[in-house]
Design a protein around this motif. Structure first.
Motif, PDB file in Angstrom:
ATOM      1  N   VAL A  30       0.963  -1.248   0.006  1.00  0.00           N
ATOM      2  CA  VAL A  30      -0.063  -0.034   0.066  1.00  0.00           C
ATOM      3  C   VAL A  30       0.793   1.156  -0.093  1.00  0.00           C
ATOM      4  N   ASP A  31       0.360   2.302  -0.536  1.00  0.00           N
ATOM      5  CA  ASP A  31       1.215   3.527  -0.749  1.00  0.00           C
ATOM      6  C   ASP A  31       0.369   4.527   0.265  1.00  0.00           C
ATOM      7  N   VAL A  32       1.325   5.349   1.035  1.00  0.00           N
ATOM      8  CA  VAL A  32       0.417   6.553   1.946  1.00  0.00           C
ATOM      9  C   VAL A  32       1.334   7.667   1.256  1.00  0.00           C
ATOM     10  N   TRP A  33       0.372   8.416   0.721  1.00  0.00           N
ATOM     11  CA  TRP A  33       0.880   9.832   0.182  1.00  0.00           C
ATOM     12  C   TRP A  33       0.742  10.929   1.239  1.00  0.00           C
ATOM     13  N   ALA A  34       1.795  11.504   1.403  1.00  0.00           N
ATOM     14  CA  ALA A  34       1.844  12.851   2.344  1.00  0.00           C
ATOM     15  C   ALA A  34       3.217  13.619   1.938  1.00  0.00           C
ATOM     16  N   GLU A  35       3.114  14.801   2.354  1.00  0.00           N
ATOM     17  CA  GLU A  35       4.431  15.540   2.388  1.00  0.00           C
ATOM     18  C   GLU A  35       5.649  14.961   2.732  1.00  0.00           C
ATOM     19  N   ALA A  36       6.727  15.070   1.956  1.00  0.00           N
ATOM     20  CA  ALA A  36       8.142  14.906   2.291  1.00  0.00           C
ATOM     21  C   ALA A  36       8.197  15.185   3.922  1.00  0.00           C
ATOM     22  N   GLY A  37       9.243  14.406   4.310  1.00  0.00           N
ATOM     23  CA  GLY A  37       9.591  14.935   5.686  1.00  0.00           C
ATOM     24  C   GLY A  37       8.530  14.363   7.042  1.00  0.00           C
ATOM     25  N   THR A  38       7.293  13.941   6.500  1.00  0.00           N
ATOM     26  CA  THR A  38       6.386  13.432   7.416  1.00  0.00           C
ATOM     27  C   THR A  38       7.038  12.089   8.013  1.00  0.00           C
ATOM     28  N   PRO A  39       6.946  11.917   9.524  1.00  0.00           N
ATOM     29  CA  PRO A  39       7.535  10.793  10.176  1.00  0.00           C
ATOM     30  C   PRO A  39       6.719   9.573   9.858  1.00  0.00           C
ATOM     31  N   ILE A  40       7.209   8.403   9.734  1.00  0.00           N
ATOM     32  CA  ILE A  40       6.626   7.012   9.635  1.00  0.00           C
ATOM     33  C   ILE A  40       6.934   6.378  10.929  1.00  0.00           C
ATOM     34  N   LEU A  42       5.151   7.014   1.052  1.00  0.00           N
ATOM     35  CA  LEU A  42       5.610   5.570   1.806  1.00  0.00           C
ATOM     36  C   LEU A  42       5.069   4.410   0.825  1.00  0.00           C
ATOM     37  N   HIS A  43       5.948   3.375   0.668  1.00  0.00           N
ATOM     38  CA  HIS A  43       5.550   1.903   0.036  1.00  0.00           C
ATOM     39  C   HIS A  43       5.666   1.089   1.314  1.00  0.00           C
ATOM     40  N   PHE A  44       4.730   0.612   1.756  1.00  0.00           N
ATOM     41  CA  PHE A  44       4.541  -0.102   2.961  1.00  0.00           C
ATOM     42  C   PHE A  44       4.125  -1.610   2.416  1.00  0.00           C
ATOM     43  N   GLN A  45       5.115  -2.641   2.661  1.00  0.00           N
ATOM     44  CA  GLN A  45       4.580  -4.116   2.401  1.00  0.00           C
ATOM     45  C   GLN A  45       4.861  -4.972   3.217  1.00  0.00           C
ATOM     46  N   LEU A  46       4.101  -6.234   3.237  1.00  0.00           N
ATOM     47  CA  LEU A  46       4.479  -7.200   4.131  1.00  0.00           C
ATOM     48  C   LEU A  46       4.985  -8.355   3.306  1.00  0.00           C
ATOM     49  N   ILE A  47       6.028  -9.045   3.908  1.00  0.00           N
ATOM     50  CA  ILE A  47       6.633 -10.221   3.214  1.00  0.00           C
ATOM     51  C   ILE A  47       6.528 -11.536   4.078  1.00  0.00           C
ATOM     52  N   LEU A  48       6.239 -12.447   3.797  1.00  0.00           N
ATOM     53  CA  LEU A  48       6.343 -13.781   4.765  1.00  0.00           C
ATOM     54  C   LEU A  48       7.699 -14.304   4.521  1.00  0.00           C
ATOM     55  N   ASP A  49       8.200 -14.396   3.359  1.00  0.00           N
ATOM     56  CA  ASP A  49       9.619 -15.081   3.206  1.00  0.00           C
ATOM     57  C   ASP A  49      10.452 -14.134   2.434  1.00  0.00           C
ATOM     58  N   MET A  50      11.618 -13.756   2.855  1.00  0.00           N
ATOM     59  CA  MET A  50      12.574 -12.705   1.999  1.00  0.00           C
ATOM     60  C   MET A  50      13.395 -13.584   1.216  1.00  0.00           C
ATOM     61  N   ASP A  51      13.364 -14.771   1.091  1.00  0.00           N
ATOM     62  CA  ASP A  51      14.129 -15.603   0.304  1.00  0.00           C
ATOM     63  C   ASP A  51      15.745 -14.887   0.060  1.00  0.00           C
ATOM     64  N   ASP A  52      16.207 -14.792   1.260  1.00  0.00           N
ATOM     65  CA  ASP A  52      17.584 -14.250   1.407  1.00  0.00           C
ATOM     66  C   ASP A  52      17.892 -12.929   1.012  1.00  0.00           C
TER      67      ASP A  52
END
Length: 227
Positions: free
Chosen positions: A97-107, A185-195
């Motif tokens: 998911v993307d969260v669109w906001a101004e540069a400098g916004t804290p995550i 922000l691009h926010f993504q969940l990953i179950l297996d990083m595959d190294d």
């Protein structure tokens, strides 16, 4: 595994941009290829989209926009980084998911974790500065990826350091450092990083979608945003 993870998660909304943003400050956003074609947005640079986002948020009295999981987008056509032009191999289906906001916004982190890896991914259209957290819920490990950050964000923590839920992790980068996108922000969940370290595909081709859809579940599992 996914059902087991769900059992450990809170059903409450989490503001990934911090406590100064309530759920009503966010609005859902459609950037599918069909929608951007209807709006006739020139996606060849980041600036036309940036202007559209400003207008979109103002018209809805919102501070941030959110959306995009499994959204098919023409946004990536401007970069050769996303592969061939053939329908089945071109990567254009968004896995986070993307969260669109101004540069400098804290995550802020929606779940306790530790720094798995981080990297500045410099390809045109890539993540730019990226942080990946490793999470452990009752022995179940999975990962969350935060892309399009500021370069300074990579100095906040070292690999292996823990980050508590609801604590600042990073800041949104400007288009000059974030892969040449409007700030988000691009926010993504990953179950297996595959190294993999410091990077993981955030966009899938149609031919690989079954695999990535299973390995990258909807990040709204942690945010609980109700559009």
């Amino acid at each position: 595994m996914l059902n087991l993870i769900k059992n450990h998660l809170s059903p409450k909304f989490f503001s990934i941009l911090g406590p100064s943003y309530s759920e009503s400050d966010y609005v859902s956003l459609d950037l599918s290829d069909q929608k951007t074609s209807e709006l006739n947005i020139d996606l060849s640079t980041e600036f036309a989209l940036q202007e559209y986002l400003k207008m979109y948020l103002t018209s809805r009295d919102a501070k941030a926009a959110i959306g995009g999981y499994l959204e098919k987008r023409s946004l990536y056509d401007r970069s050769s980084y996303f592969g061939e032009n053939s329908r089945s191999h071109k990567r254009n289906i968004h896995l986070g998911v993307d969260v669109w906001a101004e540069a400098g916004t804290p995550i802020y982190t929606p779940l306790h974790g530790k720094i798995h890896s981080q990297r500045d991914n410099l390809n045109f259209g890539d993540y730019g500065p990226t942080i990946i957290l490793e999470h452990d819920l009752g022995g179940l490990k999975f990962y969350s990826l935060y892309g399009h950050l500021s370069r300074e964000s990579l100095l906040n923590y070292k690999v292996g350091e823990e980050v508590s839920k609801g604590h600042p992790l990073a800041y949104l980068g400007t288009n000059e450092v974030n892969g040449n996108y409007a700030p988000h922000l691009h926010f993504q969940l990953i179950l297996d990083m595959d190294d993999k370290t410091g990077d993981y595909p955030g966009v899938s081709s149609e031919s690989d979608l079954d695999f990535y859809r299973n390995n990258c579940p909807d990040p709204n599992l942690l945010l609980n945003f109700k559009s």
